[in-house]
Design a protein around this motif. Structure first.
Motif, PDB file in Angstrom:
ATOM      1  N   TYR A   9       1.209  -1.032  -0.221  1.00  0.00           N
ATOM      2  CA  TYR A   9       0.121   0.046   0.100  1.00  0.00           C
ATOM      3  C   TYR A   9       0.587   0.949  -0.173  1.00  0.00           C
ATOM      4  N   MET A  10       0.345   2.279  -0.964  1.00  0.00           N
ATOM      5  CA  MET A  10       1.054   3.800  -0.828  1.00  0.00           C
ATOM      6  C   MET A  10       0.718   4.525   0.192  1.00  0.00           C
ATOM      7  N   LYS A  11       1.750   5.025   0.725  1.00  0.00           N
ATOM      8  CA  LYS A  11       1.043   5.907   2.839  1.00  0.00           C
ATOM      9  C   LYS A  11       0.062   7.159   1.791  1.00  0.00           C
ATOM     10  N   THR A  12       0.994   7.792   0.059  1.00  0.00           N
ATOM     11  CA  THR A  12      -0.416   8.899  -0.522  1.00  0.00           C
ATOM     12  C   THR A  12       0.252   9.082  -1.391  1.00  0.00           C
ATOM     13  N   VAL A  13      -0.548   9.645  -2.265  1.00  0.00           N
ATOM     14  CA  VAL A  13      -0.102   9.736  -3.690  1.00  0.00           C
ATOM     15  C   VAL A  13       0.121  11.344  -3.728  1.00  0.00           C
ATOM     16  N   ARG A 167      -6.349   4.679  -6.293  1.00  0.00           N
ATOM     17  CA  ARG A 167      -7.737   4.397  -4.889  1.00  0.00           C
ATOM     18  C   ARG A 167      -6.278   3.279  -4.764  1.00  0.00           C
ATOM     19  N   MET A 168      -6.938   2.090  -5.265  1.00  0.00           N
ATOM     20  CA  MET A 168      -6.751   0.946  -4.534  1.00  0.00           C
ATOM     21  C   MET A 168      -5.164   0.495  -4.310  1.00  0.00           C
ATOM     22  N   ARG A 169      -4.134   1.367  -5.022  1.00  0.00           N
ATOM     23  CA  ARG A 169      -3.103   1.428  -4.437  1.00  0.00           C
ATOM     24  C   ARG A 169      -2.935   2.017  -2.502  1.00  0.00           C
ATOM     25  N   LEU A 170      -3.681   2.730  -2.587  1.00  0.00           N
ATOM     26  CA  LEU A 170      -3.658   3.462  -1.548  1.00  0.00           C
ATOM     27  C   LEU A 170      -4.664   2.763  -0.251  1.00  0.00           C
ATOM     28  N   GLY A 171      -5.454   1.533  -0.799  1.00  0.00           N
ATOM     29  CA  GLY A 171      -6.076   0.436   0.052  1.00  0.00           C
ATOM     30  C   GLY A 171      -7.447   1.328   0.837  1.00  0.00           C
ATOM     31  N   TYR A 178      -6.026  -3.920   7.046  1.00  0.00           N
ATOM     32  CA  TYR A 178      -4.883  -4.106   5.737  1.00  0.00           C
ATOM     33  C   TYR A 178      -3.930  -2.967   5.640  1.00  0.00           C
ATOM     34  N   THR A 179      -3.486  -1.852   5.778  1.00  0.00           N
ATOM     35  CA  THR A 179      -2.658  -0.934   6.066  1.00  0.00           C
ATOM     36  C   THR A 179      -3.066  -0.313   7.727  1.00  0.00           C
ATOM     37  N   SER A 180      -1.480   0.317   8.282  1.00  0.00           N
ATOM     38  CA  SER A 180      -1.287   0.802   9.054  1.00  0.00           C
ATOM     39  C   SER A 180      -1.598   1.928   8.927  1.00  0.00           C
ATOM     40  N   TYR A 181      -1.348   3.034   7.430  1.00  0.00           N
ATOM     41  CA  TYR A 181      -1.734   4.004   7.251  1.00  0.00           C
ATOM     42  C   TYR A 181      -3.230   5.006   8.318  1.00  0.00           C
ATOM     43  N   HIS A 182      -4.167   3.882   7.663  1.00  0.00           N
ATOM     44  CA  HIS A 182      -5.627   3.898   8.409  1.00  0.00           C
ATOM     45  C   HIS A 182      -5.700   4.573   9.797  1.00  0.00           C
ATOM     46  N   ALA A 187      -2.312  13.193  15.935  1.00  0.00           N
ATOM     47  CA  ALA A 187      -1.495  12.925  17.060  1.00  0.00           C
ATOM     48  C   ALA A 187      -0.345  12.438  16.238  1.00  0.00           C
ATOM     49  N   ASP A 188      -0.488  11.593  15.429  1.00  0.00           N
ATOM     50  CA  ASP A 188       0.774  11.313  14.447  1.00  0.00           C
ATOM     51  C   ASP A 188       1.540  12.488  13.940  1.00  0.00           C
ATOM     52  N   VAL A 189       0.485  13.336  13.425  1.00  0.00           N
ATOM     53  CA  VAL A 189       1.156  14.420  12.502  1.00  0.00           C
ATOM     54  C   VAL A 189       1.550  15.408  13.578  1.00  0.00           C
ATOM     55  N   ASN A 190       0.824  15.396  13.877  1.00  0.00           N
ATOM     56  CA  ASN A 190       1.821  16.747  15.568  1.00  0.00           C
ATOM     57  C   ASN A 190       2.516  16.182  16.277  1.00  0.00           C
ATOM     58  N   ALA A 191       3.297  15.146  15.807  1.00  0.00           N
ATOM     59  CA  ALA A 191       4.502  14.646  17.027  1.00  0.00           C
ATOM     60  C   ALA A 191       5.512  15.105  17.449  1.00  0.00           C
ATOM     61  N   ASN A 192       6.482  14.344  18.672  1.00  0.00           N
ATOM     62  CA  ASN A 192       7.712  15.241  18.674  1.00  0.00           C
ATOM     63  C   ASN A 192       8.590  15.199  17.711  1.00  0.00           C
TER      64      ASN A 192
END
Length: 547
Positions: A9-13, A167-171, A178-182, A187-192
């Motif tokens: 799976y891709m994280k982003t396009v 869209r399929m490759r993004l899951g 199925y993918t950890s990105y979902h 909070a994962d963005v505003n991380a230390n």
């Protein structure tokens, strides 16, 4: 940004923009929706395409955005030559192409390239634009275009296949587990680690342009006046297209966290039409031991849909600098916050130190403070040429030719730059030498497309403090029509005092190629000069074979 989750799976396009020659927003009764960018095939291949080509070939980007302008008479989003011939056939692009928002409508309404919705949809779709940012495809002419055979269902299937593949490759059609990105959340963005990265980017991007008598770093015990229209900048530091930010550290906030005695007087706003605040600022300057003046631009001066008409500081900002300089002989540090280049000749002549910081992001004020007080040794390099203010009178905004006198960009500009592309100082000093000069004979043969010449350079920190240097490598070809120089490599290296290291710059066949007037990349015998910082090596290429 796009890296796969376990190669599935891709994280982003990611989207590279814009293809191509998007160089004018709104000037002299012409705007980006109607502007026709006219230029030679040579300029297209030599200047307007390389960054996007690198996005595709090196970055393997999944999406490209087409631009608002027309390119040599054909609206960008309907330009099959750019999208299908160049991007897909020549570069091997396999992703999808999206319009800039509203641009499919502009094909008909602004460029007048078509006269009805069906033809407009056909121009966009057959021109290689798969995704319409807006509603024109679905709300206007798609059904009509299919019904009257302007396009076929097969044409629609081609573009749908591209879009749904990603869209399929993004899951997006699979269960969330199925993918950890979902599972990612704000909070994962505003991380230390994200906040640390933001600060690091700001630190590395600040450019020290001047440091007379080593006035910087400043001594923290000095009383300072922090002033100028951008001294309390917060939102401005983000440029455009930013999200909700947990904190914004202004230059004033940053300096207050370090200096023991800080006074402030803004003087004027960015437009600086009102000088009534100058008097308060002059008084503050006279009663402190050093002055930090933050000047520059913001989105009222440069933004999407709006061009700067001048290359000067807005309004009376320069008068403000002059008033402060006249009021004190104590150290005067000028910090310039801007996206585009600004003629700061006055500051270059009269200020003790000059920093350029771009729009440095949420931690920009902290990074500025760290550079001024020496917690961070500056290592940024200017990403563009700073031209003198008269440049706007020498070349029309409508002139897209790089060779129009006095020339455009570091590759062709023949005038005296205020500061050149790639310029940047440090609080330490570096020396450079060829590592193995005996392995770089003046006679050189490039035999095939896989041939590579290596230039090894030893970099030594000759100063008394640690520092990072970005080492730039240029190639110059003797042909009168070639660029004066062309950047072919750069590397950053951090060194302790008296430490040295060897860097290797690879020059492949592409490095020695030039572009002829027809836009063809060619390789010709001749004299080439490699410049890496203050090193220069002339190489005569005596023969070309099998290329």
């Amino acid at each position: 940004m796009q890296e796969d989750d376990a190669n599935k799976y891709m994280k982003t396009v990611a989207t590279c923009k814009c293809l191509a020659a998007y160089d004018l927003e709104n000037w002299n009764k012409s705007d980006r929706h109607s502007f026709n960018a006219i230029f030679s095939p040579q300029d297209l291949v030599e200047t307007y395409l390389p960054g996007l080509e690198a996005c595709v070939r090196d970055g393997n980007v999944a999406s490209i955005m087409c631009s608002y302008n027309a390119v040599n008479g054909i609206p960008s989003c309907g330009n099959s030559f750019l999208r299908n011939t160049i991007a897909r056939e020549q570069w091997g692009f396999e992703g999808y192409i999206v319009s800039d928002c509203g641009e499919i409508n502009s094909i008909e309404k602004s460029h007048h390239y078509t006269s009805n919705p069906a033809d407009t949809v056909a121009a966009g779709l057959l021109g290689g634009c798969d995704l319409n940012c807006g509603s024109y495809y679905q709300a206007y002419g798609m059904d009509e275009a299919v019904n009257n055979k302007t396009i076929t269902e097969e044409d629609v299937d081609v573009t749908l296949t591209r879009l749904f593949t990603y869209r399929m490759r993004l899951g997006l059609f699979d269960p969330a587990n199925y993918t950890s990105y979902h599972t990612l959340c704000p909070a994962d963005v505003n991380a230390n680690k994200s906040q640390e990265l933001t600060l690091k980017l700001a630190q590395e991007s600040i450019v020290l342009l001047q440091n007379n008598k080593s006035v910087l770093p400043l001594y923290p015990k000095l009383s300072v006046a922090v002033m100028g229209p951008k001294s309390d900048a917060t939102t401005t530091m983000q440029g455009n297209y930013y999200g909700t930010t947990p904190f914004l550290i202004s230059p004033l906030d940053g300096i207050k966290s370090m200096a023991s005695n800080v006074t402030t007087a803004k003087g004027c706003d960015v437009k600086c039409n009102d000088d009534s605040g100058f008097k308060e600022a002059v008084t503050a300057a006279q009663n402190t031991q050093a002055v930090i003046v933050v000047v520059g631009l913001d989105r009222s001066q440069e933004s999407e849909g709006h061009d700067c008409d001048e290359l000067t500081l807005p309004g009376k900002q320069e008068d403000f600098l002059m008033a402060i300089r006249s009021a004190t002989k104590n150290p005067m540090i000028v910090v310039v916050m801007s996206g585009g280049p600004v003629d700061i000749s006055w500051a270059k002549i009269n200020a003790d130190a000059v920093l350029w910081c771009g729009y440095p992001g949420q931690s920009g004020g902290k990074a500025i403070e760290q550079v001024i007080y020496g917690d961070v040794n500056p290592s940024g390099r200017l990403p563009y040429t700073i031209y003198p203010k008269d440049y706007v009178n020498q070349i029309s905004f409508f002139d897209m030719g790089m060779r129009s006198k006095p020339g455009g960009t570091y590759k062709f500009y023949t005038g005296d730059a205020v500061y050149p592309f790639g310029y940047g100082l440090s609080y330490t000093t570096f020396s450079f030498s060829w590592s193995e000069l005996e392995k770089l004979p003046p006679q050189l043969q490039v035999l095939d497309e896989l041939s590579t010449v290596q230039y090894q350079v030893t970099v030594t920190n000759t100063g008394s403090r640690s520092g990072t240097v970005a080492v730039l490598a240029y190639m110059t070809y003797s042909d009168v029509n070639a660029p004066m120089k062309q950047l072919f490599g750069f590397q950053r290296v951090e060194l302790n005092p008296k430490e040295n290291t060897t860097l290797i710059f690879d020059a492949g066949v592409e490095t020695f190629m030039t572009v002829d007037k027809g836009g063809n990349k060619i390789l010709k015998p001749g004299s080439y000069t490699v410049n890496i910082e203050d090193l220069s090596l002339k190489v005569y290429k005596c023969s070309i074979e099998n290329v």
